[in-house]
Design an enzyme around this catalytic site. Structure first.
Site: not given
Ligand code: RNT
Ligand code: ZN
Length: 420
Positions: A183, A224, A226, A260, A263, A287, A295, A297, A327
């Site tokens: 990523w 990945e 986003k 993810d 994302h 993810h 995003d 998290d 994640d």
């Molecule tokens: C970031 C991505 C990525 C990170 C990690 C830390 O938006 O989701 O995967 O969260 O690499």
């Molecule tokens: Zn991620």
């Protein structure tokens, strides 16, 4: 504590009526690996010896005491969390979690810098996954793999190459496939005039990384995408279309798509993308996260989308083809509680999906009986007798029934985390 055995027997009887084998559902749930991200333990900081905080358009919020300050503490906290996360586990590392004497730059990292992690994984009998770190570095400010500056781009290509070699090292040490997630945060705060150039450079960089490491074995590579990052709101080089296009055009047996859950645009869901992704690929890297308005998290919840993703994987017959990784990073609560809660929710959603009469649902659909299909799907939405099965499973794995684990983690906080 209620009679767990009685609960389990009753659930077995209940599910039998629908043709669902509870023991088989427990076995599959238990054997499905989930990769635990190491970065929840220290707010995505890592152990490099240079200054500078988290960049790359991702952010942790909160300042809860007790974060891991070195690899020993991080492994200790992971062990505490893993005690209460039932089932097959892997640990997912970032390149920035290396262990070295002095400053080792990203284009200099080697397997030796991850020897302690590998020794630990072998001792625990778990696999290791890996991530190049294309952020939190002075050279990442104007892009990494898509940078205009050739030297900067070469620096990051070298980082990617070294990460794939470390992935092979993990495979050789643990005997388990190492899943690498690639990523890059590369993007722009404003709308660029040239949206193609950076993407052609990113494509070329990935090509160079994979070409230079053709001999690497035992590694899978997720790409990945986003939609945006903080400070990079208008344009993302590695957008969904870019990454999907890249992966599909490679027709490779190890380059796969990473999805993810945080994302995409807020009304888009990963659960709705899996069926399409699997029309063109054998594997997907997931993810699992929880976006709240962006995003963000947040810790994975036992919510509709997490359940829908696992239902989709079971119904597609792709649970074992999918690499499941978590994640999220919450710095506002006890970090071990964050891990245990998020990972248990992920596992529980898998268990719930396996406790459904999927064959009967599919038959109703094939027969064109859409009324039965709707009624059946709805009947199992609430989880039916999931909890007695889940509690029985957790007890069998010695992972704590219900909230039993919380007391011990609180004690760990009082005795260990709060003293840091
Ligand atoms: C970031 C991505 C990525 C990170 C990690 C830390 O938006 O989701 O995967 O969260 O690499
Ligand atoms: Zn991620």
């Amino acid at each position: 504590m209620y009679d767990l055995q009685k609960g389990y027997e009753l659930a077995k009887e209940y599910y039998q009526e629908y043709g669902v084998d509870v023991d088989e559902a427990i076995r599959i749930c238990d054997e499905t690996p989930i990769s635990i991200h190491c970065w929840q333990g220290d707010d995505v900081i890592g152990f490099e010896k240079h200054e500078g905080g988290l960049t790359g358009g991702i952010q942790t919020t909160g300042n809860y005491p007790g974060k891991a300050r070195n690899p020993e503490e991080l492994r200790m906290d992971l062990e505490k969390a893993m005690q209460y996360i039932p089932g097959e586990k892997k640990v997912n590392l970032h390149a920035s979690y290396l262990e070295a004497e002095g400053v080792v730059d990203r284009n200099e990292i080697e397997p030796a810098h991850f020897k302690n992690w590998a020794d630990w994984a072998v001792e625990k009998g778990i696999g290791l996954d890996f991530n190049p770190t294309y952020f939190s570095h002075p050279k990442s400010e104007k892009g990494t793999l898509s940078a205009l500056d050739d030297d900067v781009r070469a620096f990051w290509v070298e980082h990617g190459i070294r990460c794939r070699r470390i992935g092979q090292y993990f495979y050789e040490r643990t005997g388990k496939t190492c899943v690498i997630n690639h990523w890059t945060p590369d993007g722009d705060k404003e709308f660029p005039v040239d949206t193609l150039g950076p993407r052609l450079r990113l494509k070329d960089s990935y090509d160079r990384i994979f070409e230079a490491t053709k001999d690497v074995k035992g590694v899978m590579d997720g790409i990945e995408s986003k939609v945006f990052g903080i400070g990079l709101e208008s344009y993302t080089v590695g957008s969904h279309e870019f990454c999907m296009g890249y992966v599909m055009s490679k027709k490779s047996d190890h380059i796969i798509l990473t999805l993810d859950t945080g994302h995409y645009h807020p009304t888009e869901v990963v659960s709705a993308k899996l069926g399409a992704a699997y029309a063109f690929s054998d594997h997907v890297l997931l993810h699992v996260s929880r976006p709240i308005r962006w995003d963000s998290d947040h810790v994975v919840a036992y919510d509709d989308e997490t359940k829908a993703i696992m239902e989709e994987l079971v119904r597609l017959g792709k649970l074992d083809a999918t690499y499941i990784a978590t994640d999220f990073f919450d710095a506002s609560i006890n970090r071990v509680v964050a891990w245990v809660t998020g990972l248990r929710n992920t596992r529980k959603a898998i268990q719930a999906a396996l406790l459904q009469p999927v064959e009967a649902m599919k038959k109703a659909e094939r027969d064109g009986d859409v009324s039965t299909r709707l009624a059946m799907v709805q009947e199992f939405k609430a989880g039916a007798m999931l909890n007695p099965v889940w509690d029985y499973y957790c007890a069998k794995k010695n992972a704590g029934v219900g909230l039993e684990w919380l007391q011990d983690v609180k004690q760990y906080e009082a005795e260990v985390l709060s003293k840091r």
